[in-house]
Motif scaffolding. Structure first.
Motif, mmCIF file in Angstrom:
data_model
loop_
_atom_site.group_PDB
_atom_site.id
_atom_site.type_symbol
_atom_site.label_atom_id
_atom_site.label_comp_id
_atom_site.label_asym_id
_atom_site.label_seq_id
_atom_site.Cartn_x
_atom_site.Cartn_y
_atom_site.Cartn_z
ATOM 1 N N ASN A 172 47.047 27.662 55.298
ATOM 2 C CA ASN A 172 46.350 28.331 56.386
ATOM 3 C C ASN A 172 44.865 28.291 56.041
ATOM 4 O O ASN A 172 44.412 28.988 55.125
ATOM 5 N N VAL A 173 44.109 27.490 56.782
ATOM 6 C CA VAL A 173 42.707 27.267 56.436
ATOM 7 C C VAL A 173 41.770 28.279 57.102
ATOM 8 O O VAL A 173 40.577 28.302 56.819
ATOM 9 N N ASN A 174 42.302 29.112 58.008
ATOM 10 C CA ASN A 174 41.498 30.127 58.696
ATOM 11 C C ASN A 174 40.260 29.494 59.335
ATOM 12 O O ASN A 174 39.144 29.946 59.141
ATOM 13 N N GLY A 175 40.519 28.447 60.107
ATOM 14 C CA GLY A 175 39.447 27.706 60.767
ATOM 15 C C GLY A 175 39.144 26.425 60.034
ATOM 16 O O GLY A 175 38.560 26.448 58.943
ATOM 17 N N LEU A 176 39.563 25.279 60.603
ATOM 18 C CA LEU A 176 39.412 24.015 59.886
ATOM 19 C C LEU A 176 37.948 23.608 59.769
ATOM 20 O O LEU A 176 37.547 23.041 58.752
ATOM 21 N N CYS A 197 50.348 20.150 55.836
ATOM 22 C CA CYS A 197 50.498 20.984 57.023
ATOM 23 C C CYS A 197 49.392 22.040 57.053
ATOM 24 O O CYS A 197 49.128 22.692 56.046
ATOM 25 N N ILE A 198 48.803 22.222 58.222
ATOM 26 C CA ILE A 198 47.674 23.125 58.387
ATOM 27 C C ILE A 198 48.033 24.219 59.382
ATOM 28 O O ILE A 198 48.596 23.958 60.446
ATOM 29 N N ILE A 201 49.500 18.591 61.407
ATOM 30 C CA ILE A 201 50.189 17.943 60.284
ATOM 31 C C ILE A 201 49.571 16.571 60.080
ATOM 32 O O ILE A 201 49.406 15.801 61.031
ATOM 33 N N PHE A 202 49.227 16.275 58.836
ATOM 34 C CA PHE A 202 48.730 14.964 58.424
ATOM 35 C C PHE A 202 49.777 14.341 57.509
ATOM 36 O O PHE A 202 50.137 14.934 56.486
ATOM 37 N N ILE A 237 58.601 20.957 59.652
ATOM 38 C CA ILE A 237 58.036 21.851 60.662
ATOM 39 C C ILE A 237 56.938 22.691 60.027
ATOM 40 O O ILE A 237 57.126 23.250 58.945
ATOM 41 N N VAL A 238 55.808 22.782 60.697
ATOM 42 C CA VAL A 238 54.802 23.778 60.334
ATOM 43 C C VAL A 238 54.902 24.909 61.341
ATOM 44 O O VAL A 238 55.045 24.684 62.546
ATOM 45 N N SER A 239 54.864 26.143 60.820
ATOM 46 C CA SER A 239 54.914 27.324 61.672
ATOM 47 C C SER A 239 53.798 28.281 61.261
ATOM 48 O O SER A 239 53.725 28.682 60.104
#
Length: 249
Positions: free
Chosen positions: A7-11, A32-33, A67-68, A102-104
């Motif tokens: 969780n990047v809290n704003g990419l 996953c972001i 997702i990358f 899956i990213v959630s």
């Protein structure tokens, strides 16, 4: 196979705080972001060798996932197929030959649990969704699930009881999910280890390691013997969360 969730809290903010160096150093097969806080066209990320998949919230500057992945998937699905839950860009599913990834970014129940009903609706829909998927193939899911499952998973369990992320209802939902045939990979390999993945920006919480473990990799039971390692990368900064990692054989 190495997977990372963060969780990047704003990419855009994370990129200003050296996200690209971290991304390259981790060299994950799938990255996953959560909480991208982006709209289409707001950013272009140059990631040679990776396919990029995005899900955006309708609301600007809010939520969002990405997702990358080095390996192109067979199919990509955004959302859970439930309209009232699918406007915040919270889920992406990649389908491969033998498994789903899956990213959630699970909803936060908010102060005074004012969004608990929405979160529990999401939890139910998500569990139904992954239960359907695992009848076909193995399931790997990850991200900020916004719940500390057990007292070991946060610094101050007594004072946080009934607070967002540590309410009885949220913890029961996660227990039910695991009881449906899924494994919390970090706790499976490290049953007694105290390690956190999120710290409030207030009161120097990270400096004092007053945190919560709310970021997870969870896999379906059929992958139990494939779990090689699972870790929380607490030495990586750039967000109020740190990345979590899973390696499968």
């Amino acid at each position: 196979m190495k997977l990372i969730a963060w969780n990047v809290n704003g990419l855009r903010a994370a990129i200003r705080h050296d996200f690209m160096t971290t991304f390259k150093n981790l060299d994950a097969d799938i990255f996953c972001i959560g909480e991208t806080k982006l709209q289409p066209g707001q950013i272009k990320v140059d990631l040679p060798g990776y396919h990029q998949y995005w899900n955006y919230a309708d609301k600007k500057g809010y939520s969002g996932t990405a997702i990358f992945t080095k390996q192109e998937p067979l199919h990509v699905t955004n959302g859970l197929g439930v309209d009232e839950l699918d406007h915040e860009g919270r889920t992406i599913t990649l389908e491969y030959d033998n498994y789903y990834v899956i990213v959630s970014y699970t909803p936060n129940s908010q102060p005074k649990l004012k969004r608990l009903a929405f979160k529990r609706a999401y939890n139910r829909a998500f569990l139904n969704y992954i239960n359907q998927l695992k009848t076909n193939k193995s399931v790997i899911f990850c991200g900020d699930l916004n719940v500390a499952h057990q007292p070991i998973d946060l610094k101050n369990d007594a004072t946080n009881h009934h607070n967002p992320g540590f309410s009885d209802e949220e913890r029961e939902d996660f227990t039910e999910l695991l009881n449906n045939g899924f494994i919390d990979t970090f706790r499976f390999l490290h049953p007694d280890e105290v390690k956190y993945s999120w710290w409030s920006y207030r009161s120097h919480a990270r400096e004092h390691n007053a945190g919560w473990r709310i970021d997870y990799f969870v896999v379906s039971n059929d992958l139990k013997d494939q779990i090689k390692s699972a870790d929380i990368l607490t030495d990586i900064y750039g967000s109020d969360h740190c990345p979590v990692m899973l390696e499968l054989k």
